[in-house]
Scaffold this active site. Structure first.
Site, mmCIF file in Angstrom:
data_model
loop_
_atom_site.group_PDB
_atom_site.id
_atom_site.type_symbol
_atom_site.label_atom_id
_atom_site.label_comp_id
_atom_site.label_asym_id
_atom_site.label_seq_id
_atom_site.Cartn_x
_atom_site.Cartn_y
_atom_site.Cartn_z
ATOM 1 N N LYS A 73 0.815 -1.224 0.000
ATOM 2 C CA LYS A 73 0.000 0.000 0.000
ATOM 3 C C LYS A 73 0.847 1.272 0.000
ATOM 4 C CE LYS A 73 -4.155 -1.892 0.263
ATOM 5 N NZ LYS A 73 -5.071 -1.820 -0.896
ATOM 6 N N GLU A 80 -9.841 5.892 2.860
ATOM 7 C CA GLU A 80 -10.732 4.893 3.434
ATOM 8 C C GLU A 80 -9.845 3.718 3.832
ATOM 9 O OE1 GLU A 80 -9.998 5.041 0.291
ATOM 10 O OE2 GLU A 80 -9.476 2.961 -0.105
ATOM 11 N N SER A 91 1.908 -9.732 -0.874
ATOM 12 C CA SER A 91 1.544 -8.317 -0.808
ATOM 13 C C SER A 91 1.773 -7.681 0.555
ATOM 14 C CB SER A 91 0.083 -8.134 -1.216
ATOM 15 O OG SER A 91 -0.748 -8.937 -0.405
#
Lengths: 398, 264
Positions: free
Chosen positions: A89, A111, A380
């Site tokens: 991210k 969000e 990830s």
């Protein structure tokens, strides 16, 4: 052929289904992104933060024990879990905050579901001295207390969202509402490759560093041989970042792994592309595959992984799905939990429950591969955040 | 001329400002909506917007969000909204526009919906998550059936976009009073008034101001440059938290205030 057909569209998917209030700021963002995504100074600054702050390039690790476990091929892990804040991210958050700074915004909002994107956004906001508000459903706040505290520690305000199902989709709607009321000074950092144009393109570009590094690194490792790419798909940002570089390489077979949750019944999984029950619709500004009921109401989806239980999916994935460029498959909670434990035991790497879905697909893929085939799985994120939940799911106590 | 165009002509001729009332279909229950609309007409509404409830209403504030969730629980659907229109048409020719989100519309199918809507007696659609750029196919489907697809301008709409919107707008132009979502608050109307003056130079389509208008005083202030005002959340709040009587009293007060100030 696989690129955007027209402005903001991936084939027939994508678009800008947002209130008129938001249109001027989307146009402003689109223009800024077009300018800076070609600006050498901007790109150099982004590379600098990737390298010196986030920890790029991430390793492409040969998982020898895992390979031995399956008895053939060569399995590599793309270690996005080693990045600062523990997941991919940060790639997107850094790109967008640099853009927001150049656009003269003083506040960023985001969000978050599991809290990973919220933490990444709070982190870059702290780094660049920007105000930060993170919208989070009260159900998720309860589930992810540690990340809520991290965000507060980083100086962000966590705004509880009680509307609707009080989860990620409602947090996203609430972030859009807040944005509509504060467009002059606020940039909305969407966390996945979803939302109205230009977000899916922008997020994909910032995440595509994953695929570009894989191409570079696999040259050294195997002389360039690569047969399979695996990544988990919720909204689909790590997956699009992994696949995009290889979209025209037909010999590299690409699998997007969705959450099959606790079963095929509607509402029991988050299989936006791999379930016959879902069909295209519009949520949060883009036309894409969507979990919805017969009246077009969005369904609350389920997965053990808070990062995968989103009822929509990025529009470029919908195009890849229809064009057969990527095959989308499902892995259930149980299979993901087994993969979570297997990687921990065999390689000493605790993967995120999201990434465990991609890892779990190896059990289905490997029996069908040839002896010398090369597989890369994008890891990830790391699983520290999930340990408590996994303990609970396994019926144990700490 | 459509029912909607007739109404605006009639308002213009009488020198009155229009009062548009939004009611979420399906609250307080599915059976009550048609009656509420007829009562609203009696209380002084010129036009009624019937809200199609959606699970993720991103342009709405808490009042209409909660009304939508409640309406979905009550079993309200897009077909149900058309059923309400048919019921109202048995006794009233008040202009009716359905306001909802694109996913429910897409799910029904543009062609099928516009045909069914005309047959039921609906006059148009307001879809807040369809900006001008995305409106093409839906606009065509609506036009084929003589239905209006209402377009939006906001205080932030650029001159260029106002120009584009004016080329295709019909019925009325929804002028959003403020950057944000639906819900009552104190508003400075100077920004949207400037946009309205700009629209007037390029289009004869009536302008209706909405978002944030909750009291007779606010309605009077909002109507200064506009042809009509739209009141939604304040009415829905009365229906949801009090009763139909309280909502109708508010509509009567709005009507009286507008007519006292702007009536002949």
């Amino acid at each position: 052929m696989t690129g955007e057909m027209k402005k903001g569209r991936f084939g027939k998917f994508g678009g800008q289904y947002v209130p008129e209030i938001v249109m001027p700021v989307l146009n402003e963002l689109e223009q800024a992104y077009e300018k800076y995504s070609r600006d050498e100074e901007f790109l150099a600054e982004l590379r600098k933060y990737y390298m010196e702050y986030a920890g790029r390039p991430t390793l492409l690790y040969y998982a020898e024990q895992l390979t031995k476990h399956y008895g053939k091929g060569k399995i590599y892990l793309k270690r996005e879990d080693l990045l600062h804040t523990g997941a991919h991210k940060i790639n997107n958050a850094l790109g967008q905050v640099l853009l927001a700074k150049r656009m003269g915004k003083k506040r960023v909002i985001a969000e978050t579901g599991a809290g990973q994107h919220g933490v990444a956004t709070a982190t870059v906001a702290a780094l660049f001295g920007m105000e930060c508000r993170v919208f989070m459903g009260t159900v998720d706040i309860e589930r992810q207390k540690l990340n809520v505290f991290k965000m507060k520690l980083l100086g962000a305000e966590v705004v509880p969202v009680t509307t609707g199902t009080a989860t990620l989709k409602d947090a996203t709607s609430e972030a859009i509402r807040y944005w509509a009321a504060h467009i002059e000074d606020t940039h909305y950092i969407i966390g996945s490759a979803v939302g109205p144009h230009p977000y899916p393109t922008m997020v994909r570009d910032f995440q595509s560093v994953i695929g570009r590094e894989i191409r570079q690194q696999i040259k050294t490792e195997t002389g360039g041989r690569l047969d399979y790419l695996l990544a988990c798909v919720g909204g689909g940002s790590n997956a699009i970042g992994t696949f995009y570089e290889f979209k025209d390489d037909a010999n590299v077979r690409k699998f997007g792994v969705e959450a099959a949750g606790r079963g095929p019944a509607i509402g029991d999984n988050a299989q936006t592309l791999s379930s016959p029950a879902s069909r295209p619709g519009v949520l949060h500004g883009a036309y894409s595959y969507l979990a919805q009921d017969e009246d077009g109401q969005v369904i609350e989806v389920y997965s053990i992984s808070a990062g995968l239980d989103y009822p929509g999916v990025g529009p470029e994935h919908s195009m890849f799905h229809e064009q057969g460029i990527v095959k989308y498959v499902g892995i259930n909670d149980q299979e993901a939990l087994e993969a979570f434990q297997l990687l921990s035991r065999l390689e000493g790497i605790i993967p995120a429950v999201e990434s465990s879905h991609a890892l779990a697909y190896l059990a289905k893929l490997m029996p069908q591969t040839n002896e010398d085939e090369v597989v890369v799985v994008t890891l990830s994120g790391r699983g520290d955040k999930d340990v408590q939940q996994v303990v609970k799911a396994l019926g144990e106590e700490i | 001329m459509t029912r909607l165009e007739n109404k605006f002509q009639e308002l213009k001729n009488s020198g009155k400002k229009g009062l548009i009332i939004y009611i979420t279909a399906g609250i307080p229950n599915a059976a009550a909506t048609a009656k509420l609309v007829l009562e609203a007409e009696q209380a002084g509404a010129d036009i009624v917007e019937l809200g199609i409830p959606f699970s993720d209403p991103m342009a709405d504030g808490p009042i209409i969000q909660n009304a939508s969730y409640q309406a979905i629980k009550n079993g309200m659907t897009l077909s149900g909204v058309l059923e309400i229109v048919r019921e109202i048409r048995k006794s009233s020719q008040i202009p009716l526009v359905a306001m909802g989100y694109i996913n429910n519309i897409l799910n029904f199918g543009f062609e099928k919906l516009s045909g069914a809507a005309r047959e039921a007696g609906l006059d148009g659609f307001i879809i807040p998550d369809v900006p001008h750029e995305e409106s093409g196919d839906l606009k065509v489907a609506c036009q084929k059936q003589g239905l209006h697809l209402i377009e939006f301008v906001t205080p932030g709409t650029t001159d260029e976009r106002i120009g584009e919107t004016c080329t295709t707008a019909d019925g009325f132009i929804y002028c959003v009073s403020i950057n944000g979502v639906t819900g009552v608050r104190k508003i400075d109307y100077s920004a949207i008034n400037q946009v309205i003056r700009h629209v007037r130079q390029q289009s004869a389509v009536p302008c209706a101001v909405g978002f944030g208008i909750g009291s007779p005083d606010a309605a009077v202030a909002a109507a200064a440059e506009a042809d009509a005002v739209i009141v939604g959340s304040a009415v829905v709040k009365e229906i949801a938290e009090n009763n139909a009587g309280a909502a109708m009293a508010l509509i009567s007060d709005l009507r009286r205030a507008l007519d006292d100030k702007y009536g002949r």
